[in-house]
Motif scaffolding. Structure first.
Motif, PDB file in Angstrom:
ATOM      1  N   SER A  56      -5.570  -2.819 -19.578  1.00  0.00           N
ATOM      2  CA  SER A  56      -4.956  -1.887 -18.631  1.00  0.00           C
ATOM      3  C   SER A  56      -5.166  -2.392 -17.209  1.00  0.00           C
ATOM      4  CB  SER A  56      -5.584  -0.494 -18.783  1.00  0.00           C
ATOM      5  OG  SER A  56      -5.081   0.399 -17.817  1.00  0.00           O
ATOM      6  N   TYR A  57      -4.109  -2.297 -16.404  1.00  0.00           N
ATOM      7  CA  TYR A  57      -4.237  -2.633 -14.987  1.00  0.00           C
ATOM      8  C   TYR A  57      -4.957  -1.478 -14.296  1.00  0.00           C
ATOM      9  CZ  TYR A  57      -0.891  -6.314 -16.018  1.00  0.00           C
ATOM     10  OH  TYR A  57      -0.271  -7.419 -16.549  1.00  0.00           O
ATOM     11  N   LEU A  58      -6.087  -1.802 -13.641  1.00  0.00           N
ATOM     12  CA  LEU A  58      -6.976  -0.761 -13.131  1.00  0.00           C
ATOM     13  C   LEU A  58      -6.337   0.068 -12.014  1.00  0.00           C
ATOM     14  CD1 LEU A  58      -9.766  -0.404 -14.355  1.00  0.00           C
ATOM     15  CD2 LEU A  58     -10.751  -1.414 -12.310  1.00  0.00           C
ATOM     16  N   ILE A  59      -5.549  -0.575 -11.161  1.00  0.00           N
ATOM     17  CA  ILE A  59      -4.892   0.130 -10.060  1.00  0.00           C
ATOM     18  C   ILE A  59      -3.537   0.647 -10.550  1.00  0.00           C
ATOM     19  CG2 ILE A  59      -4.044  -0.039  -7.693  1.00  0.00           C
ATOM     20  CD1 ILE A  59      -6.004  -2.328  -7.250  1.00  0.00           C
ATOM     21  N   ASP A  60      -3.290   1.941 -10.347  1.00  0.00           N
ATOM     22  CA  ASP A  60      -2.083   2.547 -10.909  1.00  0.00           C
ATOM     23  C   ASP A  60      -0.867   2.390  -9.997  1.00  0.00           C
ATOM     24  OD1 ASP A  60      -2.250   4.478  -8.907  1.00  0.00           O
ATOM     25  OD2 ASP A  60      -3.045   6.030 -10.219  1.00  0.00           O
ATOM     26  N   GLN A  62       0.493   4.383  -7.996  1.00  0.00           N
ATOM     27  CA  GLN A  62       0.310   4.968  -6.662  1.00  0.00           C
ATOM     28  C   GLN A  62      -0.693   4.190  -5.812  1.00  0.00           C
ATOM     29  OE1 GLN A  62       0.438   7.162  -9.542  1.00  0.00           O
ATOM     30  NE2 GLN A  62       2.612   7.157  -8.983  1.00  0.00           N
ATOM     31  N   GLY A  63      -1.207   3.094  -6.351  1.00  0.00           N
ATOM     32  CA  GLY A  63      -2.176   2.292  -5.610  1.00  0.00           C
ATOM     33  C   GLY A  63      -3.582   2.838  -5.668  1.00  0.00           C
ATOM     34  N   LEU A  64      -3.888   3.684  -6.655  1.00  0.00           N
ATOM     35  CA  LEU A  64      -5.204   4.298  -6.797  1.00  0.00           C
ATOM     36  C   LEU A  64      -5.843   3.861  -8.108  1.00  0.00           C
ATOM     37  CD1 LEU A  64      -4.209   7.917  -5.672  1.00  0.00           C
ATOM     38  CD2 LEU A  64      -5.186   6.087  -4.251  1.00  0.00           C
ATOM     39  N   CYS A  65      -7.141   4.095  -8.233  1.00  0.00           N
ATOM     40  CA  CYS A  65      -7.813   3.755  -9.490  1.00  0.00           C
ATOM     41  C   CYS A  65      -8.657   4.926  -9.974  1.00  0.00           C
ATOM     42  CB  CYS A  65      -8.664   2.491  -9.345  1.00  0.00           C
ATOM     43  SG  CYS A  65      -9.893   2.528  -8.046  1.00  0.00           S
ATOM     44  N   ARG A  66      -8.848   4.994 -11.291  1.00  0.00           N
ATOM     45  CA  ARG A  66      -9.573   6.087 -11.931  1.00  0.00           C
ATOM     46  C   ARG A  66     -10.933   5.668 -12.462  1.00  0.00           C
ATOM     47  NH1 ARG A  66      -4.254   6.920 -12.478  1.00  0.00           N
ATOM     48  NH2 ARG A  66      -3.447   9.051 -12.378  1.00  0.00           N
ATOM     49  N   SER A  67     -11.238   4.396 -12.308  1.00  0.00           N
ATOM     50  CA  SER A  67     -12.532   3.899 -12.780  1.00  0.00           C
ATOM     51  C   SER A  67     -12.837   2.579 -12.101  1.00  0.00           C
ATOM     52  CB  SER A  67     -12.532   3.719 -14.298  1.00  0.00           C
ATOM     53  OG  SER A  67     -11.643   2.687 -14.682  1.00  0.00           O
ATOM     54  N   ALA A  68     -14.086   2.148 -12.233  1.00  0.00           N
ATOM     55  CA  ALA A  68     -14.522   0.836 -11.755  1.00  0.00           C
ATOM     56  C   ALA A  68     -15.353   0.202 -12.852  1.00  0.00           C
ATOM     57  CB  ALA A  68     -15.329   0.961 -10.470  1.00  0.00           C
ATOM     58  N   ALA A 114      -8.766   7.336  -6.755  1.00  0.00           N
ATOM     59  CA  ALA A 114      -9.335   7.008  -5.447  1.00  0.00           C
ATOM     60  C   ALA A 114      -8.814   5.667  -4.950  1.00  0.00           C
ATOM     61  CB  ALA A 114     -10.858   6.977  -5.540  1.00  0.00           C
ATOM     62  N   SER A 115      -8.904   5.461  -3.662  1.00  0.00           N
ATOM     63  CA  SER A 115      -8.501   4.212  -3.029  1.00  0.00           C
ATOM     64  C   SER A 115      -9.394   3.067  -3.510  1.00  0.00           C
ATOM     65  CB  SER A 115      -8.612   4.344  -1.512  1.00  0.00           C
ATOM     66  OG  SER A 115      -8.725   3.081  -0.897  1.00  0.00           O
ATOM     67  N   PRO A 116      -8.818   1.970  -3.982  1.00  0.00           N
ATOM     68  CA  PRO A 116      -9.636   0.820  -4.391  1.00  0.00           C
ATOM     69  C   PRO A 116     -10.532   0.298  -3.265  1.00  0.00           C
ATOM     70  CG  PRO A 116      -7.383   0.558  -5.160  1.00  0.00           C
ATOM     71  CD  PRO A 116      -7.376   1.737  -4.231  1.00  0.00           C
ATOM     72  N   ALA A 117     -10.036   0.324  -2.033  1.00  0.00           N
ATOM     73  CA  ALA A 117     -10.835  -0.157  -0.901  1.00  0.00           C
ATOM     74  C   ALA A 117     -12.093   0.683  -0.734  1.00  0.00           C
ATOM     75  CB  ALA A 117      -9.998  -0.124   0.381  1.00  0.00           C
ATOM     76  N   LEU A 118     -11.947   2.003  -0.855  1.00  0.00           N
ATOM     77  CA  LEU A 118     -13.099   2.888  -0.724  1.00  0.00           C
ATOM     78  C   LEU A 118     -14.064   2.690  -1.888  1.00  0.00           C
ATOM     79  CD1 LEU A 118     -14.542   5.165   0.744  1.00  0.00           C
ATOM     80  CD2 LEU A 118     -13.120   6.804  -0.518  1.00  0.00           C
ATOM     81  N   VAL A 119     -13.521   2.553  -3.092  1.00  0.00           N
ATOM     82  CA  VAL A 119     -14.351   2.336  -4.271  1.00  0.00           C
ATOM     83  C   VAL A 119     -15.172   1.061  -4.116  1.00  0.00           C
ATOM     84  CG1 VAL A 119     -14.257   1.717  -6.732  1.00  0.00           C
ATOM     85  CG2 VAL A 119     -12.892   3.633  -5.857  1.00  0.00           C
ATOM     86  N   ASP A 138      -8.489  -4.589  -2.626  1.00  0.00           N
ATOM     87  CA  ASP A 138      -8.503  -3.353  -1.849  1.00  0.00           C
ATOM     88  C   ASP A 138      -7.223  -2.563  -2.050  1.00  0.00           C
ATOM     89  OD1 ASP A 138     -10.954  -3.890  -0.849  1.00  0.00           O
ATOM     90  OD2 ASP A 138     -10.331  -4.241   1.212  1.00  0.00           O
ATOM     91  N   ALA A 139      -6.129  -3.275  -2.292  1.00  0.00           N
ATOM     92  CA  ALA A 139      -4.831  -2.628  -2.436  1.00  0.00           C
ATOM     93  C   ALA A 139      -3.869  -3.602  -3.100  1.00  0.00           C
ATOM     94  CB  ALA A 139      -4.282  -2.196  -1.075  1.00  0.00           C
ATOM     95  N   LEU A 140      -2.792  -3.071  -3.674  1.00  0.00           N
ATOM     96  CA  LEU A 140      -1.743  -3.910  -4.225  1.00  0.00           C
ATOM     97  C   LEU A 140      -0.879  -4.455  -3.089  1.00  0.00           C
ATOM     98  CD1 LEU A 140      -0.654  -1.776  -7.325  1.00  0.00           C
ATOM     99  CD2 LEU A 140      -2.323  -3.644  -7.210  1.00  0.00           C
ATOM    100  N   SER A 141      -0.204  -5.559  -3.343  1.00  0.00           N
ATOM    101  CA  SER A 141       0.640  -6.184  -2.336  1.00  0.00           C
ATOM    102  C   SER A 141       1.762  -6.939  -3.028  1.00  0.00           C
ATOM    103  CB  SER A 141      -0.183  -7.147  -1.467  1.00  0.00           C
ATOM    104  OG  SER A 141      -0.693  -8.208  -2.260  1.00  0.00           O
ATOM    105  N   GLU A 142       2.649  -7.514  -2.252  1.00  0.00           N
ATOM    106  CA  GLU A 142       3.735  -8.297  -2.844  1.00  0.00           C
ATOM    107  C   GLU A 142       3.185  -9.500  -3.611  1.00  0.00           C
ATOM    108  OE1 GLU A 142       6.688  -9.423  -0.071  1.00  0.00           O
ATOM    109  OE2 GLU A 142       7.236  -7.374   0.497  1.00  0.00           O
TER     110      GLU A 142
END
Length: 321
Positions: A56-60, A62-68, A114-119, A138-142
């Motif tokens: 599973s791709y950890l970042i969804d 919406q650019g957020l994640c539910r676990s680390a 939650a925001s990956p950067a904050l996590v 920290d975030a998804l990008s192109e």
């Protein structure tokens, strides 16, 4: 085959599944291929039955994640991550240890996305050397449209043919948290999903690990003090203070703790230079990769993800570092 109900799948997926519109499947050589289609109940069901193994791709979307996930491939991985689990528990963060092909995973499940950067700012300081941390971005990008891929728990590894359970340390050994697949799926409804802090809290208790700073008490400062941030910076030796958080050599060089500015979230070649400033300059550190530096106050502001007002209020209240 084990009877798996939708209720059991919901609890499992709420904890472990990130992106829902895509996933990857594991090949016989252990590598993964992008599926390019939604991750459905049927896909997860097949994974749990051992028919197909997926990641599973950890970042969804919406650019957020539910676990680390902390990932150790070392032979001592279970013991190493058990120590991390203990450190996290000491600051009120529940985590769950999972065996893996070569070592172990330690998973932290979040109450809300939650925001990956904050996590990463929150949990990266707990990462020991040699351990990978996910999400890696920290975030998804192109250039990185999907982010980190992590194998879903309880599936059969296509290389070994083994299924690796969640375990707990008990009576001097690691034992599975449940005796069967159905029971382990039911166990997911009991795990604690922790809220991700809006900002990174300052430490309030003494920490006895090299990656977590020790608590250093400051004298309480009266609320109506005339002390300024400039005065406070001048009162403290930055090499000694930052040296409690970062291992520095004789030249003041160490690995930068602001991992989000480094490849894979880790500064593997020391790029942080810490020095004693010449008055009236307050700058006392500089990261050669990030190409940014600042004062002692700035270091703690970045380290804990606080605003200047929040950090200064903490100091004036007699706070701890």
């Amino acid at each position: 085959m084990v009877v798996i109900t939708k209720h059991l799948l919901d609890a499992f997926m709420a904890c472990c599944v990130g992106r829902r519109d895509d996933y990857a499947y594991q090949r016989s050589d252990g590598r993964y291929c992008r599926a390019g289609c939604p991750l459905t109940y049927d896909v997860v069901y097949r994974h749990l039955q051992g028919v197909q193994t997926i990641g599973s791709y950890l970042i969804d979307e919406q650019g957020l994640c539910r676990s680390a996930v902390f990932d150790s491939d070392a032979s001592s991985g279970q013991v190493d991550l058990l120590q991390v689990q203990t450190q996290l528990a000491g600051v009120g963060v529940p985590s769950y240890l999972e065996q893996s092909r070569r070592g172990a995973h330690l998973r932290v499940f979040f109450r809300d996305p939650a925001s990956p950067a904050l996590v990463r700012r929150w949990l990266l300081p707990f990462r020991p050397d040699g351990v990978e941390f996910y999400p890696k971005q920290d975030a998804l990008s192109e250039s990185v449209p999907l982010g980190s891929l992590v194998r879903l728990p309880l599936g059969v590894h296509r290389v070994t043919g083994e299924c690796y359970p969640f375990v707990a340390w008990s009576h001097g050994q690691f034992i599975p948290v449940a005796a069967s697949l159905a029971d382990m799926l039911a166990w997911f409804s009991t795990v604690q999903r922790v809220p991700v802090p809006a900002s990174i809290p300052l430490p309030i208790t003494d920490q006895a690990t090299p990656t977590i700073p020790r608590t250093i008490p400051f004298k309480t400062v009266p609320t109506e003090t005339t002390l300024t941030i400039r005065d406070w910076c001048r009162q403290h030796d930055p090499v000694a203070m930052i040296g409690r958080y970062v291992a520095l050599d004789q030249k003041g060089m160490g690995c930068c703790p602001f991992g989000w500015h480094h490849n894979d979230g880790v500064d593997t070649h020391p790029s942080l230079w810490v020095y004693r400033p010449s008055s009236p300059d307050l700058c006392c550190w500089y990261c050669h990769v990030w190409k940014q530096g600042g004062s002692l106050f700035d270091f703690f502001r970045y380290y804990y993800g606080l605003s200047a007002r929040e950090l200064w209020s903490h100091i004036l209240a007699g706070g701890h570092f």
